[in-house]
Design a protein around this motif. Structure first.
Motif, PDB file in Angstrom:
ATOM      1  N   TYR A  99       0.837  -1.191   0.000  1.00  0.00           N
ATOM      2  CA  TYR A  99       0.000   0.000   0.000  1.00  0.00           C
ATOM      3  C   TYR A  99       0.873   1.243   0.000  1.00  0.00           C
ATOM      4  O   TYR A  99       2.025   1.213   0.425  1.00  0.00           O
ATOM      5  N   MET A 100       0.302   2.349  -0.465  1.00  0.00           N
ATOM      6  CA  MET A 100       0.836   3.657  -0.131  1.00  0.00           C
ATOM      7  C   MET A 100      -0.148   4.273   0.868  1.00  0.00           C
ATOM      8  O   MET A 100      -1.326   4.450   0.564  1.00  0.00           O
ATOM      9  N   ASN A 101       0.320   4.553   2.057  1.00  0.00           N
ATOM     10  CA  ASN A 101      -0.527   5.074   3.123  1.00  0.00           C
ATOM     11  C   ASN A 101      -0.271   6.559   3.322  1.00  0.00           C
ATOM     12  O   ASN A 101       0.879   7.009   3.322  1.00  0.00           O
ATOM     13  N   ALA A 102      -1.347   7.316   3.534  1.00  0.00           N
ATOM     14  CA  ALA A 102      -1.236   8.741   3.856  1.00  0.00           C
ATOM     15  C   ALA A 102      -1.686   8.948   5.300  1.00  0.00           C
ATOM     16  O   ALA A 102      -2.783   8.527   5.686  1.00  0.00           O
TER      17      ALA A 102
ATOM     18  N   SER B 298      -2.878  10.563  -9.365  1.00  0.00           N
ATOM     19  CA  SER B 298      -2.291  11.567  -8.464  1.00  0.00           C
ATOM     20  C   SER B 298      -3.284  12.684  -8.178  1.00  0.00           C
ATOM     21  O   SER B 298      -3.380  13.189  -7.049  1.00  0.00           O
ATOM     22  N   MET B 299      -4.036  13.091  -9.199  1.00  0.00           N
ATOM     23  CA  MET B 299      -5.046  14.134  -9.007  1.00  0.00           C
ATOM     24  C   MET B 299      -6.176  13.641  -8.104  1.00  0.00           C
ATOM     25  O   MET B 299      -6.634  14.363  -7.206  1.00  0.00           O
ATOM     26  N   ILE B 300      -6.638  12.415  -8.342  1.00  0.00           N
ATOM     27  CA  ILE B 300      -7.700  11.851  -7.518  1.00  0.00           C
ATOM     28  C   ILE B 300      -7.242  11.718  -6.064  1.00  0.00           C
ATOM     29  O   ILE B 300      -7.964  12.061  -5.125  1.00  0.00           O
ATOM     30  N   ALA B 301      -6.011  11.206  -5.881  1.00  0.00           N
ATOM     31  CA  ALA B 301      -5.478  11.062  -4.522  1.00  0.00           C
ATOM     32  C   ALA B 301      -5.407  12.409  -3.822  1.00  0.00           C
ATOM     33  O   ALA B 301      -5.775  12.535  -2.649  1.00  0.00           O
ATOM     34  N   THR B 302      -4.941  13.429  -4.539  1.00  0.00           N
ATOM     35  CA  THR B 302      -4.852  14.779  -3.953  1.00  0.00           C
ATOM     36  C   THR B 302      -6.238  15.281  -3.558  1.00  0.00           C
ATOM     37  O   THR B 302      -6.406  15.880  -2.492  1.00  0.00           O
ATOM     38  N   LYS B 303      -7.224  15.023  -4.398  1.00  0.00           N
ATOM     39  CA  LYS B 303      -8.585  15.467  -4.106  1.00  0.00           C
ATOM     40  C   LYS B 303      -9.105  14.817  -2.827  1.00  0.00           C
ATOM     41  O   LYS B 303      -9.683  15.480  -1.962  1.00  0.00           O
ATOM     42  N   PHE B 304      -8.905  13.514  -2.695  1.00  0.00           N
ATOM     43  CA  PHE B 304      -9.355  12.814  -1.494  1.00  0.00           C
ATOM     44  C   PHE B 304      -8.640  13.318  -0.243  1.00  0.00           C
ATOM     45  O   PHE B 304      -9.264  13.593   0.786  1.00  0.00           O
ATOM     46  N   ILE B 305      -7.314  13.431  -0.326  1.00  0.00           N
ATOM     47  CA  ILE B 305      -6.543  13.842   0.851  1.00  0.00           C
ATOM     48  C   ILE B 305      -6.889  15.265   1.246  1.00  0.00           C
ATOM     49  O   ILE B 305      -7.026  15.589   2.434  1.00  0.00           O
ATOM     50  N   ASN B 306      -7.055  16.142   0.258  1.00  0.00           N
ATOM     51  CA  ASN B 306      -7.480  17.518   0.554  1.00  0.00           C
ATOM     52  C   ASN B 306      -8.825  17.544   1.273  1.00  0.00           C
ATOM     53  O   ASN B 306      -9.028  18.321   2.207  1.00  0.00           O
ATOM     54  N   GLU B 307      -9.745  16.706   0.829  1.00  0.00           N
ATOM     55  CA  GLU B 307     -11.080  16.668   1.435  1.00  0.00           C
ATOM     56  C   GLU B 307     -11.016  16.190   2.884  1.00  0.00           C
ATOM     57  O   GLU B 307     -11.693  16.714   3.755  1.00  0.00           O
ATOM     58  N   ILE B 308     -10.170  15.204   3.137  1.00  0.00           N
ATOM     59  CA  ILE B 308     -10.126  14.606   4.467  1.00  0.00           C
ATOM     60  C   ILE B 308      -9.430  15.517   5.477  1.00  0.00           C
ATOM     61  O   ILE B 308      -9.908  15.694   6.595  1.00  0.00           O
ATOM     62  N   CYS B 309      -8.295  16.122   5.072  1.00  0.00           N
ATOM     63  CA  CYS B 309      -7.519  16.875   6.070  1.00  0.00           C
ATOM     64  C   CYS B 309      -7.385  18.361   5.741  1.00  0.00           C
ATOM     65  O   CYS B 309      -6.698  19.086   6.467  1.00  0.00           O
ATOM     66  N   GLU B 310      -7.997  18.822   4.644  1.00  0.00           N
ATOM     67  CA  GLU B 310      -8.079  20.235   4.282  1.00  0.00           C
ATOM     68  C   GLU B 310      -6.751  20.857   3.860  1.00  0.00           C
ATOM     69  O   GLU B 310      -6.708  21.673   2.968  1.00  0.00           O
ATOM     70  N   LYS B 311      -5.662  20.512   4.505  1.00  0.00           N
ATOM     71  CA  LYS B 311      -4.362  21.027   4.075  1.00  0.00           C
ATOM     72  C   LYS B 311      -3.341  19.901   4.121  1.00  0.00           C
ATOM     73  O   LYS B 311      -3.493  18.931   4.866  1.00  0.00           O
ATOM     74  N   LEU B 312      -2.286  20.055   3.332  1.00  0.00           N
ATOM     75  CA  LEU B 312      -1.346  18.959   3.142  1.00  0.00           C
ATOM     76  C   LEU B 312      -0.055  19.118   3.938  1.00  0.00           C
ATOM     77  O   LEU B 312       0.827  18.269   3.845  1.00  0.00           O
ATOM     78  N   ASP B 313       0.021  20.178   4.736  1.00  0.00           N
ATOM     79  CA  ASP B 313       1.277  20.450   5.443  1.00  0.00           C
ATOM     80  C   ASP B 313       1.694  19.303   6.357  1.00  0.00           C
ATOM     81  O   ASP B 313       2.886  19.026   6.522  1.00  0.00           O
ATOM     82  N   ASN B 314       0.702  18.669   6.996  1.00  0.00           N
ATOM     83  CA  ASN B 314       1.013  17.633   7.978  1.00  0.00           C
ATOM     84  C   ASN B 314       0.848  16.217   7.438  1.00  0.00           C
ATOM     85  O   ASN B 314       0.839  15.259   8.207  1.00  0.00           O
ATOM     86  N   VAL B 315       0.695  16.101   6.132  1.00  0.00           N
ATOM     87  CA  VAL B 315       0.471  14.776   5.552  1.00  0.00           C
ATOM     88  C   VAL B 315       1.805  14.093   5.269  1.00  0.00           C
ATOM     89  O   VAL B 315       2.725  14.695   4.722  1.00  0.00           O
ATOM     90  N   GLU B 316       1.888  12.837   5.639  1.00  0.00           N
ATOM     91  CA  GLU B 316       3.095  12.042   5.411  1.00  0.00           C
ATOM     92  C   GLU B 316       2.710  10.753   4.686  1.00  0.00           C
ATOM     93  O   GLU B 316       1.707  10.118   5.019  1.00  0.00           O
ATOM     94  N   LEU B 317       3.487  10.368   3.677  1.00  0.00           N
ATOM     95  CA  LEU B 317       3.247   9.136   2.940  1.00  0.00           C
ATOM     96  C   LEU B 317       4.219   8.060   3.381  1.00  0.00           C
ATOM     97  O   LEU B 317       5.405   8.330   3.577  1.00  0.00           O
ATOM     98  N   LYS B 318       3.706   6.836   3.546  1.00  0.00           N
ATOM     99  CA  LYS B 318       4.542   5.710   3.901  1.00  0.00           C
ATOM    100  C   LYS B 318       4.123   4.506   3.058  1.00  0.00           C
ATOM    101  O   LYS B 318       2.949   4.292   2.811  1.00  0.00           O
ATOM    102  N   GLN B 319       5.125   3.729   2.647  1.00  0.00           N
ATOM    103  CA  GLN B 319       4.851   2.511   1.907  1.00  0.00           C
ATOM    104  C   GLN B 319       4.749   1.348   2.901  1.00  0.00           C
ATOM    105  O   GLN B 319       5.512   1.275   3.864  1.00  0.00           O
ATOM    106  N   THR B 320       3.799   0.452   2.653  1.00  0.00           N
ATOM    107  CA  THR B 320       3.705  -0.785   3.434  1.00  0.00           C
ATOM    108  C   THR B 320       4.371  -1.893   2.625  1.00  0.00           C
ATOM    109  O   THR B 320       3.869  -2.271   1.568  1.00  0.00           O
ATOM    110  N   PRO B 321       5.511  -2.404   3.094  1.00  0.00           N
ATOM    111  CA  PRO B 321       6.222  -3.425   2.321  1.00  0.00           C
ATOM    112  C   PRO B 321       5.393  -4.698   2.183  1.00  0.00           C
ATOM    113  O   PRO B 321       4.646  -5.074   3.092  1.00  0.00           O
TER     114      PRO B 321
END
Length: 305
Positions: A207-210, A280-303
């Motif tokens: 997974y790619m987790n946000a 990438s656009m769809i992911a940005t739209k979802f993440i923006n909706e959930i947390c409103e701003k991206l300053d505190n968002v971190e992405l992690k891969q699940t091996p």
């Protein structure tokens, strides 16, 4: 059979075929809001029987819990329903099995599916449902990157849209492209989201987790062509579904705990190919909706294991 190499829709088709081997006539429900029903199995001999099957294509380490079983037990109360079955490529918790036994929901896990396949599906039939062993979890470094023309009238950070094509399933580079009439979000994609998705596609990750701020659970997950939003207190479910409907995303899961969707072109083509720019656009739209701003968002891969 390695169930890791089977796709969502193909797994539903495989389950339909298996239940036909058990003497039922089956049909797969259309993509979208299926109300928790993926396959309907019916037979009239030795008596009239109608079974509703919910299919979950999960990883081997994913266990379905008691809450999920209780949710789908409500299907038993629909008219002319004689049974409800939950089938998964993962497993069930002990509590889920105990609850299912009490309320009359039948559970079929990975080990049972593998046994059914060995007993009822020929090797030739099986080849219809599986890909080369480089599906969601095993994308190797040799995966090619193709480019298509940048769509007009949409402001994007990147000058090209990339697509991943997998060896053994290239189909002459017939991967989804963004056309001018495709509904796409009017967003600027942050580099870290686009790079995060690309790294996931080209690495051996599950997974790619946000994550947002100090949240211990992901607010968003990307699984190849699939966008997955775990439902929590900070998620506006109606707003998420509005995004899904507006941009022609097809529902794979729409339960109390989770919404999982992918672009209609992926669903119709049943491919493993990805338009990196669109996702990438769809992911940005979802993440923006959930947390409103991206300053505190971190992405992690699940091996992958």
């Amino acid at each position: 059979m390695n169930l890791e190499n089977i796709q969502w829709r193909e797994f539903e088709e495989l389950i339909a075929v298996l239940w036909e081997k058990f003497g039922y006539k089956t049909r797969i429900t259309p993509p979208g809001r299926d109300g928790g029903i993926d396959v309907i199995a019916e037979r009239s001999v030795p008596y009239q029987e109608r079974i509703l099957i919910q299919v979950k294509n999960y990883s081997i380490d994913n266990k379905i819990g008691v809450k999920f079983v209780r949710e789908y037990s409500s299907l038993l109360h629909r008219p002319n329903v004689d049974g409800v079955v939950i089938v998964t490529t993962g497993f069930f918790t002990k509590q889920a099995r105990d609850e299912a036994r009490e309320i009359g929901v039948k559970l079929v896990d990975r080990s049972e599916i593998e046994r059914f396949i060995d007993e009822h599906i020929s090797e030739l039939q099986l080849s219809k449902f599986t890909r080369e062993p480089n599906g969601y979890k095993g994308v190797n470094d040799a995966a090619e990157l193709e480019t298509s023309e940048k769509p007009t009238e949409v402001d994007r950070e990147s000058s090209n849209s990339e697509s991943r094509t997998l060896s053994g399933y290239d189909r002459d580079n017939d991967f989804p492209k963004i056309a001018e009439d495709d509904p796409v979000p009017d967003v600027t994609v942050p580099t870290f989201i686009r790079d995060g998705i690309r790294e996931h596609l080209l690495s051996n990750s599950q997974y790619m987790n946000a994550f947002s701020g100090n949240d211990k659970n992901p607010i968003y997950q990307y699984i190849s062509t699939i966008h997955q939003i775990p439902i929590s207190g900070q998620v506006n479910r109606d707003a998420i579904m509005e995004i899904c409907d507006k941009y022609n995303l097809q529902y794979i899961d729409n339960s109390e705990q989770n919404i999982a969707v992918r672009w209609e072109k992926y669903w119709n083509d049943s491919t493993l190919n990805v338009n990196l720019e669109h996702d990438s656009m769809i992911a940005t739209k979802f993440i923006n909706e959930i947390c409103e701003k991206l300053d505190n968002v971190e992405l992690k891969q699940t091996p992958s294991e």
